[in-house]
Design an enzyme around this catalytic site. Structure first.
Site, PDB file in Angstrom:
ATOM      1  CE1 TYR A   1      -3.799  -2.329   0.110  1.00 51.68           C
ATOM      2  CE2 TYR A   1      -2.715  -3.330   2.003  1.00 51.68           C
ATOM      3  CZ  TYR A   1      -3.690  -3.368   1.029  1.00 51.68           C
ATOM      4  OH  TYR A   1      -4.555  -4.420   0.954  1.00 51.68           O
TER       5      TYR A   1
ATOM      6  CG  ASN B   1      -9.907   1.010  -1.361  1.00 50.57           C
ATOM      7  OD1 ASN B   1     -10.429  -0.088  -1.140  1.00 50.57           O
ATOM      8  ND2 ASN B   1      -8.600   1.167  -1.469  1.00 50.57           N
TER       9      ASN B   1
ATOM     10  CG  HIS C   1     -13.012  -8.980  -0.999  1.00 49.83           C
ATOM     11  ND1 HIS C   1     -12.839  -8.712  -2.342  1.00 49.83           N
ATOM     12  CD2 HIS C   1     -11.977  -8.362  -0.352  1.00 49.83           C
ATOM     13  CE1 HIS C   1     -11.722  -7.990  -2.492  1.00 49.83           C
ATOM     14  NE2 HIS C   1     -11.194  -7.762  -1.309  1.00 49.83           N
TER      15      HIS C   1
ATOM     16  CG  ASP D   1     -28.841  -4.641  -0.734  1.00 51.94           C
ATOM     17  OD1 ASP D   1     -28.725  -4.968  -1.934  1.00 51.94           O
ATOM     18  OD2 ASP D   1     -29.228  -5.437   0.147  1.00 51.94           O
TER      19      ASP D   1
ATOM     20  CB  SER E   1      -3.234  -4.258  -3.914  1.00 51.94           C
ATOM     21  OG  SER E   1      -4.502  -4.751  -3.473  1.00 51.94           O
TER      22      SER E   1
ATOM     23  NE  ARG F   1      -3.240  -8.382  -1.805  1.00 51.56           N
ATOM     24  CZ  ARG F   1      -3.639  -7.536  -0.847  1.00 51.56           C
ATOM     25  NH1 ARG F   1      -4.265  -6.408  -1.173  1.00 51.56           N
ATOM     26  NH2 ARG F   1      -3.412  -7.828   0.422  1.00 51.56           N
TER      27      ARG F   1
ATOM     28  NE  ARG G   1      -6.242  -9.848  -0.100  1.00 54.97           N
ATOM     29  CZ  ARG G   1      -6.488  -9.343   1.119  1.00 54.97           C
ATOM     30  NH1 ARG G   1      -7.393  -8.402   1.277  1.00 54.97           N
ATOM     31  NH2 ARG G   1      -5.818  -9.762   2.177  1.00 54.97           N
TER      32      ARG G   1
HETATM   33  C1  DQA Z   1      -7.882  -3.106  -1.052  1.00 49.78           C
HETATM   34  C2  DQA Z   1      -7.897  -4.610  -1.387  1.00 49.78           C
HETATM   35  C3  DQA Z   1      -8.744  -5.387  -0.393  1.00 49.78           C
HETATM   36  O1  DQA Z   1      -8.733  -6.777  -0.724  1.00 49.78           O
HETATM   37  C4  DQA Z   1      -8.181  -5.228   1.008  1.00 49.78           C
HETATM   38  O2  DQA Z   1      -8.984  -5.903   1.944  1.00 49.78           O
HETATM   39  C5  DQA Z   1      -7.979  -3.798   1.382  1.00 49.78           C
HETATM   40  C6  DQA Z   1      -7.457  -2.867   0.389  1.00 49.78           C
HETATM   41  C7  DQA Z   1      -6.923  -2.318  -1.960  1.00 49.78           C
HETATM   42  O3  DQA Z   1      -7.027  -1.090  -1.946  1.00 49.78           O
HETATM   43  O4  DQA Z   1      -6.074  -2.892  -2.648  1.00 49.78           O
HETATM   44  O5  DQA Z   1      -8.186  -3.419   2.528  1.00 49.78           O
HETATM   45  O6  DQA Z   1      -9.200  -2.596  -1.248  1.00 49.78           O
END
Ligand code: DQA
Length: 156
Positions: free
Chosen positions: A28, A80, A86, A93, A108, A113, A117
């Site tokens: 990140y 985000n 997931h 909704d 990411s 991954r 995800r």
């Molecule tokens: C995320 C990807 C998700 O799978 C993860 O749980 C995050 C960050 C990303 O910005 O890559 O918290 O949303």
């Protein structure tokens, strides 16, 4: 809409995104959320967008914020959703209930991954998805938000 009235964009960051800068920096990066929000607010101004930023680790608070966006006449939401991507039918909704265009962003490349995800409860109802562009994905989201509001106002 008059030309000097900025369109409104809401940025929502979900759980654990308050920890970027120190959280798994190999994934990140080293920029903190306040730093990112400052940079994006500046960029939004250049694009004549009014950006408001919200972060929560709590699913219900994110849902409340999506509902509030309706009464606040938010034009586009950038989100985000973190791990709620997931898991959360409730956030899906919420978006269906407000009918505000939104862009799903992931820092990411979630497809590179873990398999859990790879599925999103939001992607099929999003106006667009930005995945794996690092923090630049948020800036790309602002450009797309601008594009959405511009194409809408050119039709009215
Ligand atoms: C995320 C990807 C998700 O799978 C993860 O749980 C995050 C960050 C990303 O910005 O890559 O918290 O949303």
């Amino acid at each position: 809409m008059s030309t000097n009235e900025h369109s409104k964009v809401l940025l929502i960051n979900g759980p654990n995104l308050n920890m970027i800068g120190t959280r798994e920096p190999q994934i990140y990066g080293y920029t903190t959320l306040p730093e990112l929000e400052t940079q994006l607010t500046h960029k939004a101004g250049e694009l004549q967008l009014a950006l408001s930023c919200f972060q929560s680790n709590i699913e219900g608070e994110i849902i409340n914020q999506i509902h509030k966006a309706k009464s606040e006449n938010i034009d586009v939401i950038l989100i985000n959703p973190g791990a709620y991507t997931h898991t959360s039918i409730a956030i899906r909704d919420a978006f269906l209930s407000v009918d505000i265009p939104f862009i799903e962003i992931h820092i990411s490349n979630v497809f590179a991954r873990e398999p859990f995800r790879h599925h999103s409860y939001l992607s099929d109802i999003a106006s667009g998805i930005l995945v794996g562009h690092g923090l630049f994905g948020y800036e790309l989201g602002l450009y797309r938000a601008k594009n959405i509001v511009s194409s809408r106002s050119s039709k009215t």
